[in-house]
Design an enzyme around this catalytic site. Structure first.
Site, short mmCIF file in Angstrom:
data_model
loop_
_atom_site.label_atom_id
_atom_site.label_comp_id
_atom_site.label_asym_id
_atom_site.label_seq_id
_atom_site.Cartn_x
_atom_site.Cartn_y
_atom_site.Cartn_z
N LYS A 1 0.86 -1.19 0.00
CA LYS A 1 0.00 0.00 0.00
C LYS A 1 0.89 1.24 0.00
CE LYS A 1 -4.03 1.98 2.43
NZ LYS A 1 -5.03 1.77 3.51
N SER B 1 -9.88 1.94 2.36
CA SER B 1 -8.96 2.68 1.53
C SER B 1 -7.94 1.81 0.81
CB SER B 1 -8.22 3.73 2.37
OG SER B 1 -7.46 3.09 3.38
N SER C 1 -10.34 -0.37 6.53
CA SER C 1 -9.68 -0.25 5.22
C SER C 1 -9.00 -1.49 4.68
CB SER C 1 -8.68 0.89 5.25
OG SER C 1 -9.35 2.10 5.01
#
Ligand code: GLN
Length: 446
Positions: free
Chosen positions: A52, A127, A151
């Protein structure tokens, strides 16, 4: 394997848009290095993965999907990056995400919009939407995400894969771009439960550079895979099936729970009475912490600086005006307000008290149960563009994941089945530091 991975990403990512940037040269060098060493004793050795974009990688651009960090190359590795390097993992690139992990659809990214792996007109969740889509589409076998209010679990649910948010303190946050420090945790997204447990084995453990890291021994997270769940005591909160939960979601998740029962688990209905206050408390606490954490982006220390600025004050003001997106600004304003002298008692303090009530709810249930099970999300994935202009609707999508972060508990999402061709997530919540029991149940279900 690494070369094939890049060939496949080149063929698929023009549509999927899971990656913000690839580190092809560095990844191939890493892979060659591992080949030369020839040590494949670690199951992650030589296996490609996606990081990420809010997890620091030394010398490789990392931006949190924000304009304000464009061009920023960290001068150190996050703790998880170091651990994966030691395991021989190959980082192929940075997965797209909501800006600074603020969002639930990956649409607040400054760079691009990632698609759901099952339907390119739908959001991948967020996210960690890039991480989830990349794994679900078969670009990489695993990715790391971060979870502050859902997320990891929500995009895992939206893409039909396995996502684990570990217990707060289980995985070091050193080198994770802080959103809300009392809630953030890093965790793995994978296609199978066993893969997930293997990645956890590699990234978990005490780190003195994170003052909230737990000084506990790390168990082998695969140890209980394959063990029967006969007699396991499973609690199903009634609040997780109330208004706002789509019928298709409730039906599919109830069928999944019946399956656990058929395997010998003892399933009872329980109550987590403060569930409905979780989102409100979270948006005060998270925004307060985020507004403070984001003060460091001043145009001087990292990444982007507004070229128009003519004075020191303008450097701060113009850089932050141009560098942050709307959702980030909304939270900075909400957070600074909640922390201000006049509003502190009514907002921050109240929210902290509600957090304690939510923790107490969970503690009571865990006196008698091994696991709490319910849906991960109230709805299935929605269309790109459908909710982005309605922040409140988006915020409510996290009603079932947020309480888990407020209480610091481990939670996993696994696919419960499909409706209309789109996946539905089953959430399993465990006692603090008991990820192994979650994996045991998830593996039995899978
Ligand atoms: N969707 C939630 C939010 O926007 C959760 C984000 C997260 O877990 N990072 O805050």
């Amino acid at each position: 394997l690494t070369k094939d991975t890049f060939a496949n990403i080149a063929a698929t990512d023009a549509d999927l848009q899971a990656f913000i940037r690839l580190h092809e040269e560095e990844a191939l060098a890493q892979a060659r290095d591992i080949d030369e060493k020839g040590d494949f004793s670690n199951p992650l050795a030589g296996i490609p993965m996606a990081m990420k974009d809010n997890i620091a990688t030394n010398g490789l651009e990392t931006t949190g999907a924000s304009h304000i960090l464009e061009g920023f190359k960290p001068v150190y590795d996050a703790a998880v990056t170091t651990k994966l390097n030691e395991a021989g993992a190959v980082v192929v690139g940075k997965a797209n995400m909501d800006e600074f992990a603020m969002g639930g659809s990956t649409e607040t990214s400054y760079y691009k919009k990632t698609k759901n792996a099952w339907d390119y007109t739908k959001v991948p969740g967020g996210s960690s939407g890039g991480s989830a889509a990349a794994v679900a589409a078969g670009q990489v076998p695993y990715a790391l995400g971060s979870d502050t209010g859902g997320s990891i679990r929500q995009p895992a649910a939206f893409n039909g894969i396995v996502g684990m948010k570990p217990t707060y303190g289980r995985v070091s946050r050193f080198g994770l771009f802080a959103m809300a420090s009392s809630l953030d945790q890093i965790g793995p997204l994978t296609r199978t439960v066993k893969d997930n447990a293997l990645v956890m084995n590699a990234i978990a453990g005490f780190d003195k550079r994170d003052s909230t890291s737990a000084e506990l021994e790390v168990p082998d997270f695969t140890a209980k895979l394959g063990e029967s769940i006969k007699g396991m005591k499973i609690a199903v909160p009634e609040e997780y099936f109330q208004e706002g939960i789509a019928t298709e979601v409730a039906t599919q998740v109830k069928a999944a729970i019946a399956q656990l029962e058929a395997m010998g688990a003892q399933v009872d209905q329980v109550s987590l009475p403060h569930t409905q206050y979780g989102v409100a408390a979270y948006y005060v606490l998270m925004a307060s912490e985020a507004s403070s954490n984001l003060q460091r982006y001043d145009g001087i220390r990292y990444g982007f600086r507004s070229p128009e600025a003519k004075s020191l004050e303008e450097v701060y003001k113009d850089t932050r005006t141009d560098g942050f997106g709307d959702e980030v600004k909304r939270r900075i304003m909400l957070g600074t307000y909640s922390l201000s002298a006049g509003a502190y008692d009514a907002f921050f303090k109240k929210a902290a008290q509600v957090r304690t009530l939510i923790i107490d709810d969970f503690n009571k249930v865990f006196e008698n149960y091994d696991l709490i099970v319910g849906p991960t999300t109230p709805t299935q994935p929605y269309g790109i563009g459908e909710e982005i202009d309605d922040p409140k609707a988006m915020y409510l999508g996290d009603v079932l994941t947020i309480p888990v972060n407020l209480a610091g508990l481990p939670g996993l999402s696994i696919n419960a089945g499909f409706n209309g061709g789109m996946p539905i997530g089953l959430q399993m919540i465990g006692k603090p530091f008991d990820e192994a029991t979650i994996y045991q149940a998830a593996y039995a279900f899978e």
